[in-house]
Write a protein that holds these residues in place. Structure first.
Motif, PDB file in Angstrom:
ATOM      1  N   ILE A  15       0.844  -1.201   0.000  1.00 29.24           N
ATOM      2  CA  ILE A  15       0.000   0.000   0.000  1.00 29.24           C
ATOM      3  C   ILE A  15       0.877   1.249   0.000  1.00 29.24           C
ATOM      4  O   ILE A  15       0.669   2.168  -0.804  1.00 29.24           O
ATOM      5  CB  ILE A  15      -0.953  -0.009   1.210  1.00 29.24           C
ATOM      6  N   LEU A  16       1.863   1.287   0.877  1.00 32.00           N
ATOM      7  CA  LEU A  16       2.733   2.455   0.968  1.00 32.00           C
ATOM      8  C   LEU A  16       3.550   2.650  -0.307  1.00 32.00           C
ATOM      9  O   LEU A  16       3.757   3.780  -0.753  1.00 32.00           O
ATOM     10  CB  LEU A  16       3.651   2.345   2.190  1.00 32.00           C
ATOM     11  N   ASP A  17       3.983   1.558  -0.923  1.00 29.27           N
ATOM     12  CA  ASP A  17       4.724   1.655  -2.182  1.00 29.27           C
ATOM     13  C   ASP A  17       3.852   2.248  -3.280  1.00 29.27           C
ATOM     14  O   ASP A  17       4.297   3.101  -4.043  1.00 29.27           O
ATOM     15  CB  ASP A  17       5.243   0.280  -2.601  1.00 29.27           C
ATOM     16  N   LYS A  18       2.609   1.797  -3.358  1.00 26.66           N
ATOM     17  CA  LYS A  18       1.697   2.317  -4.384  1.00 26.66           C
ATOM     18  C   LYS A  18       1.467   3.812  -4.208  1.00 26.66           C
ATOM     19  O   LYS A  18       1.421   4.562  -5.177  1.00 26.66           O
ATOM     20  CB  LYS A  18       0.358   1.582  -4.340  1.00 26.66           C
ATOM     21  N   ILE A  19       1.337   4.246  -2.965  1.00 27.36           N
ATOM     22  CA  ILE A  19       1.094   5.663  -2.694  1.00 27.36           C
ATOM     23  C   ILE A  19       2.350   6.482  -2.976  1.00 27.36           C
ATOM     24  O   ILE A  19       2.288   7.519  -3.639  1.00 27.36           O
ATOM     25  CB  ILE A  19       0.616   5.864  -1.245  1.00 27.36           C
ATOM     26  N   ARG A  20       3.481   6.026  -2.499  1.00 24.53           N
ATOM     27  CA  ARG A  20       4.727   6.792  -2.621  1.00 24.53           C
ATOM     28  C   ARG A  20       5.312   6.780  -4.023  1.00 24.53           C
ATOM     29  O   ARG A  20       5.852   7.781  -4.477  1.00 24.53           O
ATOM     30  CB  ARG A  20       5.769   6.243  -1.650  1.00 24.53           C
ATOM     31  N   ASN A  21       5.228   5.647  -4.714  1.00 23.01           N
ATOM     32  CA  ASN A  21       5.971   5.496  -5.967  1.00 23.01           C
ATOM     33  C   ASN A  21       5.117   5.364  -7.219  1.00 23.01           C
ATOM     34  O   ASN A  21       5.636   5.519  -8.316  1.00 23.01           O
ATOM     35  CB  ASN A  21       6.897   4.284  -5.868  1.00 23.01           C
ATOM     36  N   GLN A  22       3.846   5.037  -7.061  1.00 27.03           N
ATOM     37  CA  GLN A  22       3.029   4.798  -8.242  1.00 27.03           C
ATOM     38  C   GLN A  22       1.912   5.826  -8.406  1.00 27.03           C
ATOM     39  O   GLN A  22       1.114   5.722  -9.326  1.00 27.03           O
ATOM     40  CB  GLN A  22       2.436   3.388  -8.188  1.00 27.03           C
ATOM     41  N   GLY A  23       1.845   6.788  -7.495  1.00 25.51           N
ATOM     42  CA  GLY A  23       0.865   7.854  -7.643  1.00 25.51           C
ATOM     43  C   GLY A  23      -0.560   7.504  -7.268  1.00 25.51           C
ATOM     44  O   GLY A  23      -1.482   8.240  -7.593  1.00 25.51           O
ATOM     45  N   VAL A  24      -0.756   6.390  -6.587  1.00 24.15           N
ATOM     46  CA  VAL A  24      -2.094   6.009  -6.148  1.00 24.15           C
ATOM     47  C   VAL A  24      -2.481   6.891  -4.966  1.00 24.15           C
ATOM     48  O   VAL A  24      -1.664   7.147  -4.076  1.00 24.15           O
ATOM     49  CB  VAL A  24      -2.130   4.512  -5.741  1.00 24.15           C
ATOM     50  N   SER A  25      -3.701   7.376  -4.955  1.00 26.06           N
ATOM     51  CA  SER A  25      -4.144   8.222  -3.846  1.00 26.06           C
ATOM     52  C   SER A  25      -4.418   7.367  -2.610  1.00 26.06           C
ATOM     53  O   SER A  25      -4.650   6.158  -2.714  1.00 26.06           O
ATOM     54  CB  SER A  25      -5.402   9.000  -4.225  1.00 26.06           C
ATOM     55  N   VAL A  26      -4.409   8.013  -1.468  1.00 26.88           N
ATOM     56  CA  VAL A  26      -4.683   7.309  -0.213  1.00 26.88           C
ATOM     57  C   VAL A  26      -6.092   6.724  -0.245  1.00 26.88           C
ATOM     58  O   VAL A  26      -6.307   5.575   0.143  1.00 26.88           O
ATOM     59  CB  VAL A  26      -4.493   8.251   0.997  1.00 26.88           C
ATOM     60  N   SER A  27      -7.056   7.482  -0.747  1.00 21.42           N
ATOM     61  CA  SER A  27      -8.437   6.982  -0.770  1.00 21.42           C
ATOM     62  C   SER A  27      -8.575   5.780  -1.695  1.00 21.42           C
ATOM     63  O   SER A  27      -9.297   4.830  -1.379  1.00 21.42           O
ATOM     64  CB  SER A  27      -9.410   8.094  -1.171  1.00 21.42           C
ATOM     65  N   GLU A  28      -7.877   5.786  -2.839  1.00 24.48           N
ATOM     66  CA  GLU A  28      -7.921   4.636  -3.748  1.00 24.48           C
ATOM     67  C   GLU A  28      -7.298   3.405  -3.095  1.00 24.48           C
ATOM     68  O   GLU A  28      -7.860   2.307  -3.173  1.00 24.48           O
ATOM     69  CB  GLU A  28      -7.177   4.946  -5.042  1.00 24.48           C
TER      70      GLU A  28
END
Length: 85
Positions: A15-28
């Motif tokens: 989850i943290l990798d997706k948010i930090r490195n892939q531009g996924v929002s916290v809500s997504e």
């Protein structure tokens, strides 16, 4: 605690990798993994160094903004290259 369930460390890292490195929002990320956004924000704050708590979120916002700008630029370029009648 009602609703509390331990999160597997590998899922947390994903989850943290997706948010930090892939531009996924916290809500997504929260919706896709059935985790509270508040929990994710807590993880993000815990991983920030030097008390700059908004750095990761600002980085995420800028990545999304860049992506939108590249899309607009591509659309504008396509319009310029379109044959005129």
């Amino acid at each position: 605690m009602p609703g509390f369930r331990p999160i597997d460390p590998s899922v947390k890292a994903e989850i943290l990798d997706k948010i930090r490195n892939q531009g996924v929002s916290v809500s997504e990320a929260a919706a896709s993994h059935n985790v509270s956004p508040k929990t994710i924000y807590t993880w993000l704050r815990a991983g920030v160094v030097d008390g700059n708590k908004n750095l990761i979120l600002e980085n995420n916002r800028l990545r999304k903004e860049n992506e939108q700008l590249y899309k607009l630029l591509g659309r504008a370029t396509a319009e310029l290259n379109r044959p005129k009648y």
